[in-house]
Motif scaffolding. Structure first.
Motif, PDB file in Angstrom:
ATOM      1  N   LEU A  91     -35.969 -66.275  74.900  1.00 48.50           N
ATOM      2  CA  LEU A  91     -35.072 -66.023  76.030  1.00 48.50           C
ATOM      3  C   LEU A  91     -34.173 -64.849  75.672  1.00 48.50           C
ATOM      4  O   LEU A  91     -33.475 -64.879  74.653  1.00 48.50           O
ATOM      5  CB  LEU A  91     -34.221 -67.267  76.322  1.00 48.50           C
ATOM      6  N   TYR A  92     -34.214 -63.819  76.519  1.00 49.08           N
ATOM      7  CA  TYR A  92     -33.349 -62.657  76.328  1.00 49.08           C
ATOM      8  C   TYR A  92     -32.578 -62.447  77.616  1.00 49.08           C
ATOM      9  O   TYR A  92     -33.160 -62.211  78.682  1.00 49.08           O
ATOM     10  CB  TYR A  92     -34.186 -61.419  76.009  1.00 49.08           C
ATOM     11  N   CYS A  93     -31.256 -62.574  77.543  1.00 49.24           N
ATOM     12  CA  CYS A  93     -30.440 -62.421  78.742  1.00 49.24           C
ATOM     13  C   CYS A  93     -29.004 -62.120  78.343  1.00 49.24           C
ATOM     14  O   CYS A  93     -28.610 -62.311  77.194  1.00 49.24           O
ATOM     15  CB  CYS A  93     -30.486 -63.684  79.611  1.00 49.24           C
ATOM     16  N   GLU A  94     -28.220 -61.654  79.314  1.00 52.96           N
ATOM     17  CA  GLU A  94     -26.803 -61.443  79.067  1.00 52.96           C
ATOM     18  C   GLU A  94     -26.109 -62.796  78.952  1.00 52.96           C
ATOM     19  O   GLU A  94     -26.565 -63.809  79.495  1.00 52.96           O
ATOM     20  CB  GLU A  94     -26.191 -60.630  80.208  1.00 52.96           C
ATOM     21  N   ALA A  95     -24.977 -62.801  78.250  1.00 55.07           N
ATOM     22  CA  ALA A  95     -24.254 -64.048  77.999  1.00 55.07           C
ATOM     23  C   ALA A  95     -23.887 -64.764  79.294  1.00 55.07           C
ATOM     24  O   ALA A  95     -23.881 -65.995  79.350  1.00 55.07           O
ATOM     25  CB  ALA A  95     -23.002 -63.767  77.170  1.00 55.07           C
ATOM     26  N   VAL A  96     -23.597 -64.007  80.339  1.00 56.98           N
ATOM     27  CA  VAL A  96     -23.169 -64.622  81.593  1.00 56.98           C
ATOM     28  C   VAL A  96     -24.268 -65.486  82.212  1.00 56.98           C
ATOM     29  O   VAL A  96     -23.986 -66.419  82.963  1.00 56.98           O
ATOM     30  CB  VAL A  96     -22.705 -63.528  82.589  1.00 56.98           C
ATOM     31  N   TRP A  97     -25.532 -65.188  81.872  1.00 57.76           N
ATOM     32  CA  TRP A  97     -26.650 -65.962  82.421  1.00 57.76           C
ATOM     33  C   TRP A  97     -27.175 -67.000  81.437  1.00 57.76           C
ATOM     34  O   TRP A  97     -28.059 -67.785  81.783  1.00 57.76           O
ATOM     35  CB  TRP A  97     -27.797 -65.025  82.814  1.00 57.76           C
ATOM     36  N   ALA A  98     -26.654 -67.002  80.228  1.00 57.44           N
ATOM     37  CA  ALA A  98     -27.207 -67.878  79.193  1.00 57.44           C
ATOM     38  C   ALA A  98     -27.094 -69.352  79.562  1.00 57.44           C
ATOM     39  O   ALA A  98     -28.022 -70.131  79.328  1.00 57.44           O
ATOM     40  CB  ALA A  98     -26.525 -67.600  77.856  1.00 57.44           C
ATOM     41  N   HIS A  99     -25.956 -69.752  80.139  1.00 62.89           N
ATOM     42  CA  HIS A  99     -25.750 -71.156  80.484  1.00 62.89           C
ATOM     43  C   HIS A  99     -26.891 -71.697  81.333  1.00 62.89           C
ATOM     44  O   HIS A  99     -27.524 -72.709  80.993  1.00 62.89           O
ATOM     45  CB  HIS A  99     -24.426 -71.316  81.246  1.00 62.89           C
ATOM     46  N   SER A 100     -27.141 -71.037  82.449  1.00 59.97           N
ATOM     47  CA  SER A 100     -28.134 -71.560  83.391  1.00 59.97           C
ATOM     48  C   SER A 100     -29.542 -71.472  82.827  1.00 59.97           C
ATOM     49  O   SER A 100     -30.366 -72.376  83.041  1.00 59.97           O
ATOM     50  CB  SER A 100     -28.053 -70.819  84.727  1.00 59.97           C
ATOM     51  N   ARG A 101     -29.830 -70.417  82.071  1.00 58.77           N
ATOM     52  CA  ARG A 101     -31.177 -70.246  81.543  1.00 58.77           C
ATOM     53  C   ARG A 101     -31.476 -71.258  80.438  1.00 58.77           C
ATOM     54  O   ARG A 101     -32.583 -71.800  80.353  1.00 58.77           O
ATOM     55  CB  ARG A 101     -31.347 -68.813  81.020  1.00 58.77           C
ATOM     56  N   ILE A 102     -30.509 -71.510  79.570  1.00 61.99           N
ATOM     57  CA  ILE A 102     -30.699 -72.518  78.522  1.00 61.99           C
ATOM     58  C   ILE A 102     -30.808 -73.908  79.143  1.00 61.99           C
ATOM     59  O   ILE A 102     -31.662 -74.715  78.767  1.00 61.99           O
ATOM     60  CB  ILE A 102     -29.552 -72.466  77.501  1.00 61.99           C
ATOM     61  N   ALA A 103     -29.945 -74.198  80.114  1.00 61.13           N
ATOM     62  CA  ALA A 103     -29.971 -75.516  80.768  1.00 61.13           C
ATOM     63  C   ALA A 103     -31.286 -75.760  81.478  1.00 61.13           C
ATOM     64  O   ALA A 103     -31.811 -76.883  81.457  1.00 61.13           O
ATOM     65  CB  ALA A 103     -28.814 -75.619  81.755  1.00 61.13           C
ATOM     66  N   ARG A 104     -31.828 -74.727  82.072  1.00 58.73           N
ATOM     67  CA  ARG A 104     -33.105 -74.866  82.792  1.00 58.73           C
ATOM     68  C   ARG A 104     -34.202 -75.338  81.836  1.00 58.73           C
ATOM     69  O   ARG A 104     -35.091 -76.093  82.220  1.00 58.73           O
ATOM     70  CB  ARG A 104     -33.483 -73.529  83.417  1.00 58.73           C
ATOM     71  N   ARG A 105     -34.113 -74.889  80.595  1.00 55.63           N
ATOM     72  CA  ARG A 105     -35.107 -75.314  79.601  1.00 55.63           C
ATOM     73  C   ARG A 105     -34.769 -76.689  79.026  1.00 55.63           C
ATOM     74  O   ARG A 105     -35.666 -77.500  78.750  1.00 55.63           O
ATOM     75  CB  ARG A 105     -35.168 -74.267  78.475  1.00 55.63           C
ATOM     76  N   ALA A 106     -33.488 -76.961  78.873  1.00 59.34           N
ATOM     77  CA  ALA A 106     -33.072 -78.201  78.210  1.00 59.34           C
ATOM     78  C   ALA A 106     -33.294 -79.445  79.063  1.00 59.34           C
ATOM     79  O   ALA A 106     -33.400 -80.551  78.512  1.00 59.34           O
ATOM     80  CB  ALA A 106     -31.601 -78.110  77.821  1.00 59.34           C
ATOM     81  N   ILE A 107     -33.354 -79.313  80.381  1.00 60.29           N
ATOM     82  CA  ILE A 107     -33.509 -80.508  81.224  1.00 60.29           C
ATOM     83  C   ILE A 107     -34.842 -81.210  80.980  1.00 60.29           C
ATOM     84  O   ILE A 107     -35.000 -82.378  81.344  1.00 60.29           O
ATOM     85  CB  ILE A 107     -33.354 -80.187  82.729  1.00 60.29           C
ATOM     86  N   TYR A 108     -35.772 -80.538  80.344  1.00 60.72           N
ATOM     87  CA  TYR A 108     -37.075 -81.153  80.077  1.00 60.72           C
ATOM     88  C   TYR A 108     -37.167 -81.728  78.666  1.00 60.72           C
ATOM     89  O   TYR A 108     -38.261 -82.055  78.201  1.00 60.72           O
ATOM     90  CB  TYR A 108     -38.188 -80.119  80.300  1.00 60.72           C
TER      91      TYR A 108
END
Length: 278
Positions: A91-108
């Motif tokens: 996952l490569y993204c700006e810090a402002v998007w990290a929350h949602s992108r990490i959470a999207r993966r963690a819900i599984y």
């Protein structure tokens, strides 16, 4: 909760030993391991000097992506003979998007492994813990550097304060508690007010656990000038506990960051694995 899908969040500089530790944990627990390698991009340049530094920013992005791809490849190599079927994603993204992108993966995932600042990096660690607990609403297992970690603990310290978050942590850990040698229900200077914690603090959660076949020992501790986090850690060390189980962020994240709090203190200074639940 029986953990069958475990997600490990790592950074580009995370040592291979952490991956090996995660693989061993999943092997012993017969769980599937997924690894998410996260590299947070620097924000794009703005203002009068944007044009001047844009080339340097682009070069930095290119280098970050190279590090990410290199870590994905090396992680797959490390896990190839240790965890059959393990997945490694980037996952490569700006810090402002990290929350949602990490959470999207963690819900599984049933459980998310996060190392200490030396393992994952301070900023990524903060983002990962917040996004998993608050956005994905999944439990986090904090793994301190060089600390042994197991999902078959023999001795567990349950931090108890009669809060909903502590109750959620107790429910989450029921399967872990079965078959243990010791469940120490630790209360730091509880108030026997007869309202929130009852006239005999701790007996309510001990009874709840007993109904699930788990025998817990209520342990009311005097802080003696220590913080709650310090008293918890000291008690866990005295018992040679394998795991501390606790509810996370009874107060807001902002309040804990500014004024301090038990969760923040445990995150910063945990010396044995801590299961955080919210």
């Amino acid at each position: 909760m029986v953990y069958k899908t475990i997600l490990a969040i790592i950074g580009a500089a995370t040592p291979d030993q952490f991956l090996k530790q995660a693989a061993e944990l999943c092997h012993l627990s017969e769980a599937h391991l997924s690894v998410l390698v996260v590299v947070m991009a620097a924000p794009p340049p703005i203002g009068d000097y944007a044009a001047t530094i844009s080339d340097a920013w682009l070069e930095e992005q290119t280098e970050d992506r190279r590090k990410l791809e290199a870590k994905i490849t090396s992680s797959r190599d490390v896990l190839s003979g240790l965890a059959s079927g393990a997945e490694v994603e980037g996952l490569y993204c700006e810090a402002v998007w990290a929350h949602s992108r990490i959470a999207r993966r963690a819900i599984y995932a049933d459980l998310v492994l996060i190392g200490d600042a030396d393992i994952i990096g301070r900023e990524l660690r903060r983002q990962a813990i917040d996004s998993v607990l608050f956005d994905a609403r999944r439990p986090v297992l904090l793994v301190p550097k060089a600390a042994p970690v197991t999902l078959m603990p023999r001795k567990i310290v349950l931090a108890w304060d009669s809060s909903p978050d502590a109750a959620a942590a107790a429910r989450e850990a029921l399967d872990l508690m079965r078959g243990t040698d010791l469940i120490d229900i630790v209360m730091i200077e509880p108030d026997a007010d007869g309202v929130r914690q009852g006239e005999d603090p701790g007996t309510d959660i001990a009874a709840y656990l007993a109904h699930h076949g788990v025998k817990g020992m209520v342990d009311r501790i005097v802080a003696d000038g220590r913080t709650i986090a310090e008293a918890l850690q000291d008690r866990a060390a005295e018992l040679s506990a394998d795991l501390i189980v606790m509810g996370a962020y009874g107060h807001s994240r902002l309040r804990e960051r500014i004024f301090g709090g038990v969760t923040q203190a445990m995150i910063e200074a945990a010396t044995i694995p801590v299961l955080l639940v919210r």
